[in-house]
Scaffold this motif. Structure first.
Motif, mmCIF file in Angstrom:
data_model
loop_
_atom_site.group_PDB
_atom_site.id
_atom_site.type_symbol
_atom_site.label_atom_id
_atom_site.label_comp_id
_atom_site.label_asym_id
_atom_site.label_seq_id
_atom_site.Cartn_x
_atom_site.Cartn_y
_atom_site.Cartn_z
ATOM 1 N N UNK A 1 25.195 -9.226 -5.068
ATOM 2 C CA UNK A 1 24.243 -9.788 -4.121
ATOM 3 C C UNK A 1 22.873 -9.178 -4.377
ATOM 4 N N UNK A 2 21.868 -10.018 -4.401
ATOM 5 C CA UNK A 2 20.507 -9.564 -4.681
ATOM 6 C C UNK A 2 19.885 -8.978 -3.422
ATOM 7 N N UNK A 3 19.220 -7.848 -3.609
ATOM 8 C CA UNK A 3 18.448 -7.259 -2.522
ATOM 9 C C UNK A 3 17.161 -6.694 -3.079
ATOM 10 N N UNK A 4 16.079 -6.890 -2.353
ATOM 11 C CA UNK A 4 14.804 -6.262 -2.653
ATOM 12 C C UNK A 4 14.370 -5.514 -1.406
ATOM 13 N N UNK A 5 14.180 -4.215 -1.534
ATOM 14 C CA UNK A 5 13.824 -3.393 -0.379
ATOM 15 C C UNK A 5 12.493 -2.723 -0.637
ATOM 16 N N UNK A 6 11.481 -3.136 0.137
ATOM 17 C CA UNK A 6 10.150 -2.544 0.003
ATOM 18 C C UNK A 6 10.024 -1.312 0.882
ATOM 19 N N UNK A 7 9.184 -0.401 0.454
ATOM 20 C CA UNK A 7 8.864 0.780 1.250
ATOM 21 C C UNK A 7 7.483 1.278 0.858
ATOM 22 N N UNK A 8 6.946 2.194 1.667
ATOM 23 C CA UNK A 8 5.671 2.816 1.334
ATOM 24 C C UNK A 8 4.489 2.309 2.122
ATOM 25 N N UNK A 9 4.694 1.287 2.938
ATOM 26 C CA UNK A 9 3.592 0.788 3.747
ATOM 27 C C UNK A 9 3.234 1.774 4.853
ATOM 28 N N UNK A 10 2.127 1.492 5.530
ATOM 29 C CA UNK A 10 1.714 2.359 6.622
ATOM 30 C C UNK A 10 0.270 2.135 6.992
ATOM 31 N N UNK A 11 -0.246 3.076 7.752
ATOM 32 C CA UNK A 11 -1.622 3.033 8.221
ATOM 33 C C UNK A 11 -2.461 4.007 7.396
ATOM 34 N N UNK A 12 -3.578 3.517 6.883
ATOM 35 C CA UNK A 12 -4.440 4.347 6.036
ATOM 36 C C UNK A 12 -5.893 4.015 6.357
ATOM 37 N N UNK A 13 -6.758 4.979 6.156
ATOM 38 C CA UNK A 13 -8.178 4.746 6.402
ATOM 39 C C UNK A 13 -8.832 4.066 5.206
ATOM 40 N N UNK A 14 -9.961 3.450 5.475
ATOM 41 C CA UNK A 14 -10.734 2.821 4.402
ATOM 42 C C UNK A 14 -10.991 3.836 3.285
ATOM 43 N N UNK A 15 -10.767 3.381 2.050
ATOM 44 C CA UNK A 15 -10.950 4.240 0.896
ATOM 45 C C UNK A 15 -9.722 5.024 0.505
ATOM 46 N N UNK A 16 -8.696 4.956 1.320
ATOM 47 C CA UNK A 16 -7.475 5.692 1.040
ATOM 48 C C UNK A 16 -6.574 4.984 0.049
ATOM 49 N N UNK A 17 -5.403 5.586 -0.161
ATOM 50 C CA UNK A 17 -4.439 5.065 -1.134
ATOM 51 C C UNK A 17 -3.046 4.998 -0.537
ATOM 52 N N UNK A 18 -2.275 4.078 -1.058
ATOM 53 C CA UNK A 18 -0.849 3.966 -0.746
ATOM 54 C C UNK A 18 -0.127 3.518 -2.000
#
Length: 113
Positions: A1-18
């Motif tokens: 069974x195919x699964x794609x699980x995203x992670x790493x999102x969130x709240x960041x200030x302008x100019x920041x990185x994720x």
């Protein structure tokens, strides 16, 4: 069974990185062209970046020079490194596997000013 699980999102200030990750289950991951799309509030889902099985990449004009897509076939994972984030990058980010025509559930990225 195919699964794609995203992670790493969130709240960041302008100019920041994720860095977003998309972990895939299922066979022949390495044969898949993988992509990231995003959908902002009240907007359609738009292409962000893609990477082929051979490592060729493509980017939306709005993210060129700021975002980098990469993949680790040994880990069945595709990444999206996002730098110099802007408020207009706020969206739900979705991982997409082209060969399977399959979407992940999405991860929220919010860039605050």
């Amino acid at each position: 069974q195919v699964q794609l699980v995203e992670s790493g999102g969130g709240l960041v200030q302008v100019g920041g990185s994720l860095r977003l990750s998309c972990a895939a289950s299922g066979s022949i991951f390495r044969s898949n062209t993988m992509a990231w799309y995003r959908q902002g509030p009240g907007k359609q889902r738009d292409f962000v970046a893609s990477i082929t099985s051979g490592g060729s990449t493509d980017y939306a004009d709005s993210v060129k020079g700021r975002f980098t897509i990469s993949r680790d076939n040994a880990k069945n994972t595709v990444y999206l490194q996002m730098n110099s984030l802007k408020p207009e990058d706020t969206a739900v980010y979705y991982c997409y596997a082209a060969l399977w025509d399959y979407w992940g559930q999405g991860t929220q990225v919010t860039v605050s000013s």
